[in-house]
Design a protein around this motif. Structure first.
Motif, mmCIF file in Angstrom:
data_model
loop_
_atom_site.group_PDB
_atom_site.id
_atom_site.type_symbol
_atom_site.label_atom_id
_atom_site.label_comp_id
_atom_site.label_asym_id
_atom_site.label_seq_id
_atom_site.Cartn_x
_atom_site.Cartn_y
_atom_site.Cartn_z
ATOM 1 N N SER A 33 7.002 -27.713 45.775
ATOM 2 C CA SER A 33 6.801 -27.479 44.340
ATOM 3 C C SER A 33 7.889 -28.194 43.550
ATOM 4 N N ASN A 35 10.046 -28.095 39.733
ATOM 5 C CA ASN A 35 10.386 -27.391 38.507
ATOM 6 C C ASN A 35 10.992 -28.412 37.550
ATOM 7 N N ASP A 36 10.141 -28.968 36.659
ATOM 8 C CA ASP A 36 10.610 -29.981 35.721
ATOM 9 C C ASP A 36 11.604 -29.403 34.722
ATOM 10 N N TYR A 37 11.449 -28.151 34.372
ATOM 11 C CA TYR A 37 12.329 -27.522 33.387
ATOM 12 C C TYR A 37 13.778 -27.524 33.875
ATOM 13 N N THR A 40 14.584 -29.393 39.346
ATOM 14 C CA THR A 40 14.716 -29.123 40.786
ATOM 15 C C THR A 40 13.403 -29.385 41.503
ATOM 16 N N GLU A 59 15.563 -25.865 48.107
ATOM 17 C CA GLU A 59 15.495 -26.338 46.726
ATOM 18 C C GLU A 59 16.719 -27.197 46.448
#
Length: 116
Positions: A33, A35-37, A40, A59
């Protein structure tokens, strides 16, 4: 101006990647997965210089990771072995034979490089 942490990711789920974990371990695996925010990425680790990390999802920061090029994968023994497993599961004899030949080529090439 867009904050660096809020930029769109270059990675997609399932894509093969390589790079470093937050603990500076060399890792190779596929994207679980993104996490653009936070900037990561979670990676399912197939290879790592720390054997305890293999088979786990880690991660790390996207800027520590790069896409694994197709030519890299064609020479990656672990990747070919995984594809051979898939060929066996799907009972694809032609693909299995193709992959086996590719694996033998990789293995014979690495033996030549090691020979003294």
């Amino acid at each position: 101006m867009m904050n660096q942490l809020h930029q769109r990711s270059q990675f997609t789920k399932g894509e093969w990647v390589k790079g470093k974990s937050v603990h500076d371990e060399l890792v190779k695996g596929f994207v679980d997965s993104v996490n653009d925010y936070l900037g990561t990425i979670k990676i399912y680790v197939h290879e790592c210089d720390n054997p305890e990390t293999v088979g786990k999802v880690i991660e790390t920061f996207q800027n520590r990771i790069s896409v694994l090029e197709e030519q890299d994968l064609e020479k990656d023994e672990t990747y070919i072995l995984n594809l051979i497993d898939l060929a066996l599961i799907t009972k694809d004899k032609e693909w299995f034979l193709e992959l086996s030949a590719q694996l033998n080529e990789i293995r014979s090439g690495s033996e030549e490089a090691i020979a003294c």
